[in-house]
Design a protein around this motif. Structure first.
Motif, PDB file in Angstrom:
ATOM      1  N   ILE A  89      36.260  49.296  41.569  1.00  0.00           N
ATOM      2  CA  ILE A  89      35.905  48.342  40.738  1.00  0.00           C
ATOM      3  C   ILE A  89      35.845  49.028  39.739  1.00  0.00           C
ATOM      4  N   ASP A  90      34.933  50.459  40.037  1.00  0.00           N
ATOM      5  CA  ASP A  90      35.252  50.901  38.316  1.00  0.00           C
ATOM      6  C   ASP A  90      36.308  50.907  37.292  1.00  0.00           C
ATOM      7  N   TYR A  91      37.740  51.386  38.051  1.00  0.00           N
ATOM      8  CA  TYR A  91      39.055  51.467  37.319  1.00  0.00           C
ATOM      9  C   TYR A  91      39.774  50.367  37.204  1.00  0.00           C
ATOM     10  N   LEU A  92      39.161  49.320  38.011  1.00  0.00           N
ATOM     11  CA  LEU A  92      39.799  47.676  36.908  1.00  0.00           C
ATOM     12  C   LEU A  92      39.343  47.501  35.922  1.00  0.00           C
ATOM     13  N   VAL A  93      37.673  48.041  35.787  1.00  0.00           N
ATOM     14  CA  VAL A  93      37.057  47.341  34.663  1.00  0.00           C
ATOM     15  C   VAL A  93      37.723  47.822  33.419  1.00  0.00           C
ATOM     16  N   ASP A  94      38.705  49.058  33.650  1.00  0.00           N
ATOM     17  CA  ASP A  94      39.073  50.095  31.906  1.00  0.00           C
ATOM     18  C   ASP A  94      40.072  50.963  33.181  1.00  0.00           C
ATOM     19  N   PRO A  95      41.536  50.158  33.400  1.00  0.00           N
ATOM     20  CA  PRO A  95      42.721  51.150  33.732  1.00  0.00           C
ATOM     21  C   PRO A  95      42.894  51.886  32.799  1.00  0.00           C
ATOM     22  N   THR A  96      43.025  51.916  31.491  1.00  0.00           N
ATOM     23  CA  THR A  96      43.677  52.832  30.035  1.00  0.00           C
ATOM     24  C   THR A  96      42.306  53.725  29.968  1.00  0.00           C
ATOM     25  N   GLY A 104      41.586  45.432  51.540  1.00  0.00           N
ATOM     26  CA  GLY A 104      41.381  44.375  51.125  1.00  0.00           C
ATOM     27  C   GLY A 104      41.571  43.671  49.353  1.00  0.00           C
ATOM     28  N   ASN A 105      41.200  42.811  48.813  1.00  0.00           N
ATOM     29  CA  ASN A 105      42.461  42.151  47.804  1.00  0.00           C
ATOM     30  C   ASN A 105      41.517  43.191  46.604  1.00  0.00           C
ATOM     31  N   VAL A 106      40.912  43.909  46.418  1.00  0.00           N
ATOM     32  CA  VAL A 106      40.688  44.984  45.322  1.00  0.00           C
ATOM     33  C   VAL A 106      41.003  45.720  45.221  1.00  0.00           C
ATOM     34  N   ALA A 107      41.630  46.837  46.938  1.00  0.00           N
ATOM     35  CA  ALA A 107      43.362  47.541  47.200  1.00  0.00           C
ATOM     36  C   ALA A 107      43.995  47.302  46.401  1.00  0.00           C
ATOM     37  N   MET A 108      44.860  45.651  46.577  1.00  0.00           N
ATOM     38  CA  MET A 108      45.835  44.995  45.825  1.00  0.00           C
ATOM     39  C   MET A 108      45.574  45.419  44.434  1.00  0.00           C
ATOM     40  N   ASP A 109      44.702  44.522  43.975  1.00  0.00           N
ATOM     41  CA  ASP A 109      44.327  45.214  42.939  1.00  0.00           C
ATOM     42  C   ASP A 109      44.801  46.601  41.938  1.00  0.00           C
ATOM     43  N   VAL A 110      43.720  46.711  42.644  1.00  0.00           N
ATOM     44  CA  VAL A 110      44.148  48.704  42.041  1.00  0.00           C
ATOM     45  C   VAL A 110      45.123  49.390  41.792  1.00  0.00           C
ATOM     46  N   ALA A 111      46.833  48.837  43.365  1.00  0.00           N
ATOM     47  CA  ALA A 111      47.462  49.206  43.562  1.00  0.00           C
ATOM     48  C   ALA A 111      48.762  48.719  42.476  1.00  0.00           C
ATOM     49  N   ARG A 112      48.520  47.167  42.922  1.00  0.00           N
ATOM     50  CA  ARG A 112      49.812  46.677  41.556  1.00  0.00           C
ATOM     51  C   ARG A 112      49.782  47.467  40.187  1.00  0.00           C
ATOM     52  N   THR A 113      47.427  47.343  39.654  1.00  0.00           N
ATOM     53  CA  THR A 113      47.443  48.261  38.150  1.00  0.00           C
ATOM     54  C   THR A 113      47.984  49.191  37.711  1.00  0.00           C
ATOM     55  N   ALA A 114      47.563  50.041  39.243  1.00  0.00           N
ATOM     56  CA  ALA A 114      48.124  51.313  39.070  1.00  0.00           C
ATOM     57  C   ALA A 114      49.548  51.221  38.796  1.00  0.00           C
ATOM     58  N   LEU A 115      50.514  50.648  39.203  1.00  0.00           N
ATOM     59  CA  LEU A 115      52.376  51.027  39.138  1.00  0.00           C
ATOM     60  C   LEU A 115      52.142  50.395  37.506  1.00  0.00           C
ATOM     61  N   ARG A 116      51.838  49.199  37.010  1.00  0.00           N
ATOM     62  CA  ARG A 116      51.808  49.299  35.732  1.00  0.00           C
ATOM     63  C   ARG A 116      51.416  49.797  34.396  1.00  0.00           C
ATOM     64  N   SER A 117      50.469  50.880  35.511  1.00  0.00           N
ATOM     65  CA  SER A 117      49.914  52.093  34.375  1.00  0.00           C
ATOM     66  C   SER A 117      50.514  53.187  34.220  1.00  0.00           C
ATOM     67  N   GLY A 118      51.697  53.045  35.235  1.00  0.00           N
ATOM     68  CA  GLY A 118      52.367  53.957  34.864  1.00  0.00           C
ATOM     69  C   GLY A 118      52.846  55.356  36.257  1.00  0.00           C
ATOM     70  N   ALA A 119      52.171  54.999  37.456  1.00  0.00           N
ATOM     71  CA  ALA A 119      52.242  55.115  38.522  1.00  0.00           C
ATOM     72  C   ALA A 119      53.628  54.762  39.322  1.00  0.00           C
ATOM     73  N   ARG A 120      54.423  56.021  39.308  1.00  0.00           N
ATOM     74  CA  ARG A 120      55.774  56.091  40.124  1.00  0.00           C
ATOM     75  C   ARG A 120      55.450  56.009  42.065  1.00  0.00           C
TER      76      ARG A 120
END
Length: 231
Positions: A47-54, A68-84
């Motif tokens: 929840i803290d990471y999603l507030v400001d992923p950059t 849960g849904n937050v875990a999926m949001d985190v995973a997709r956001t991490a991929l968009r933030s450069g994680a391979r």
């Protein structure tokens, strides 16, 4: 832009002329797992990471704990933030996120691994116990050997709980064992004139549109309450 539960309380609002109050504060406090390593520098809460992923450098290899849904949001956001490589770890074979979220997460390139119960986090990443399942997919035990998984960053996304400022500062405001506000069928809490809806209440929600609908219903109930009170 005013915090309620700090210098000002709900009781102050009711004293100073507000006839009804609506609470829609959500659940913004991450639930910790109580395992060694949660305070390490390579660990974030979802929840803290999603507030400001950059604001953080997550590296190339990310482990997400939760299903849960937050875990999926985190995973997709991490991929968009450069994680391979992003891997989502679930304790059982049941995934609590809605099917659409799971499908989109996998389409984006994240892997979901089931049957991994996290027991610690070290400098290299998470440490898991691997579940043993019976024929009905129930966990009946764990393998003896621990599974040490390398990851640059571990993101814990194992649900959230509400902040407790309102409960601690409002007399008579009751909650369930999880700290969620108790409400009746009209959305009123145990304090007359105080209504609530959304994730901060004991009513379970899995989709934001349902929570929004319940918020609208609670608002209409508050309006009816004001009319009955002659406000």
């Amino acid at each position: 832009s005013t915090t309620i539960g700090g210098a000002l309380h709900i009781d102050d609002l009711l004293r100073d002329g507000y006839d009804a109050v609506f609470v829609g504060t959500g659940t913004w406090r991450a639930r910790k797992l109580g395992i060694p390593g949660e305070s390490r520098g390579n660990v974030l809460f979802g929840i803290d990471y999603l507030v400001d992923p950059t604001s953080v450098a997550i590296g190339q290899n990310v482990a997400v704990i939760g299903a849960g849904n937050v875990a999926m949001d985190v995973a997709r956001t991490a991929l968009r933030s450069g994680a391979r490589k992003v891997t989502v770890y679930a304790r059982s074979r049941h995934i609590s996120a809605i099917n659409d979220e799971v499908e989109l997460t996998e389409l984006d390139g994240a892997e979901i691994v089931r049957g991994k119960a996290i027991c610690a986090i070290d400098d290299n990443g998470p440490v898991f116990e691997t579940a043993i399942f019976d024929e009905d997919n129930n966990v009946v035990g764990y393998e003896e050997e621990l599974d040490h998984v390398p990851a640059d960053t571990v993101v814990i996304a194992a649900s959230q709980v509400p902040k407790d400022k309102l409960v601690l500062t409002t007399g008579g405001l009751e909650t369930d064992h999880r700290g969620l506000l108790s409400v009746d069928e009209h959305g009123m809490t145990t304090v007359p004139g105080v209504f609530a809806a959304g994730d901060c209440t004991s009513v379970p929600y899995k989709q934001i549109v349902i929570a929004l609908g319940e918020g609208a219903k609670a608002s209409l109930s508050a309006f009816d309450y004001l009319i009955r009170q002659g406000a």
